[in-house]
Design an enzyme around this catalytic site. Structure first.
Site, PDB file in Angstrom:
ATOM      1  N   GLY A  76       0.783  -1.224   0.000  1.00 14.38           N
ATOM      2  CA  GLY A  76       0.000   0.000   0.000  1.00 14.38           C
ATOM      3  C   GLY A  76       0.815   1.276   0.000  1.00 14.38           C
ATOM      4  O   GLY A  76       2.042   1.267  -0.046  1.00 14.38           O
ATOM      5  N   CYS A 172      -3.784   6.909   1.304  1.00 13.83           N
ATOM      6  CA  CYS A 172      -3.651   5.727   0.443  1.00 13.83           C
ATOM      7  C   CYS A 172      -3.305   6.090  -0.990  1.00 13.83           C
ATOM      8  O   CYS A 172      -3.547   5.312  -1.928  1.00 13.83           O
ATOM      9  CB  CYS A 172      -4.926   4.881   0.492  1.00 13.83           C
ATOM     10  SG  CYS A 172      -5.353   4.364   2.178  1.00 13.83           S
TER      11      CYS A 172
END
Length: 224
Positions: A76, A172
């Site tokens: 991520g 993110c």
């Protein structure tokens, strides 16, 4: 005779800095063998920190201020951890569970969705963007790594925290992504109320019986 459901140790670690807990996860994973049954779930809150995953791009950290930035080996992009957020690290042997990484992500997301449903909050996953969303806003982030068939890192679930530090990043890796938390959606859902429901849902999704313990994980203790 009925088959015995495998168990996992559930440990509460309180509020902790990020790096020592990451190091302890690495030690725990390195010390267990392929058939070692020491599946565990670590529950904690982190002191304020931004973490950059393996694909994390520094340009997604916009205004960090005094909050430290740590690059780690989870999957991520960039996220924020702070008090009032449940961080859960499922340290499980996915080979023994008979699932792959993608299935593990799906099951964790479903546990979060079902936990939110307990408080009549409708949540969903998004294709290509791991995590759980309520409407347009993200309420839980996922970032995992697998070594020797065992998982590290896990999920961050916003419950009742200061969301302002999320404005210092592209959460993110998505510019303008909204972030929300449980207290804004149902004020009755505090951290102490959410935690046991989340544990029950994760245990159900992974087919593991939770065994709560007050003991710190051996890998978390200072080496002698």
């Amino acid at each position: 005779m009925d088959a015995i459901t495998p168990s996992w140790q559930i440990r509460r670690l309180g509020i902790q800095p990020y790096s020592p807990v990451w190091d302890a996860q690495e030690r725990h994973t390195a010390e267990r063998g392929d058939n070692d049954g020491r599946d565990e779930l670590w529950l904690l809150q982190h002191m304020p920190v931004y973490t950059l995953g393996q694909t994390g791009k520094p340009e997604h950290v916009l205004l960090p201020g005094a909050i430290p930035i740590i690059r780690c080996n989870r999957g991520g992009q960039v996220t924020y951890h702070g008090p009032g957020q449940i961080v859960a690290y499922p340290l499980v042997n996915i080979r023994r569970l008979g699932i792959g990484v993608r299935e593990l992500v799906t099951r964790i997301e479903q546990a979060l969705i079902d936990t939110l449903a307990h408080w009549d909050i409708v949540a969903e996953r998004r294709s290509g963007a791991p995590g759980v969303y309520v409407g347009a806003a993200k309420i839980a982030a996922l970032g995992l790594r697998v070594k020797h068939g065992c998982s590290l890192h896990g999920l961050a679930f916003n419950i009742a925290m200061d969301l302002a530090p999320f404005h210092g990043i592209n959460p993110c890796g998505y510019a303008g992504l909204e972030v929300t938390q449980m207290v804004e959606l149902n004020p009755a859902a505090g951290l102490d109320q959410v935690e046991p429901i989340l544990v029950a849902q994760l245990s159900q999704q992974l087919g593991l019986t939770p065994v709560w313990t007050d003991a710190l994980p051996p890998a978390f203790l200072p080496e002698t």
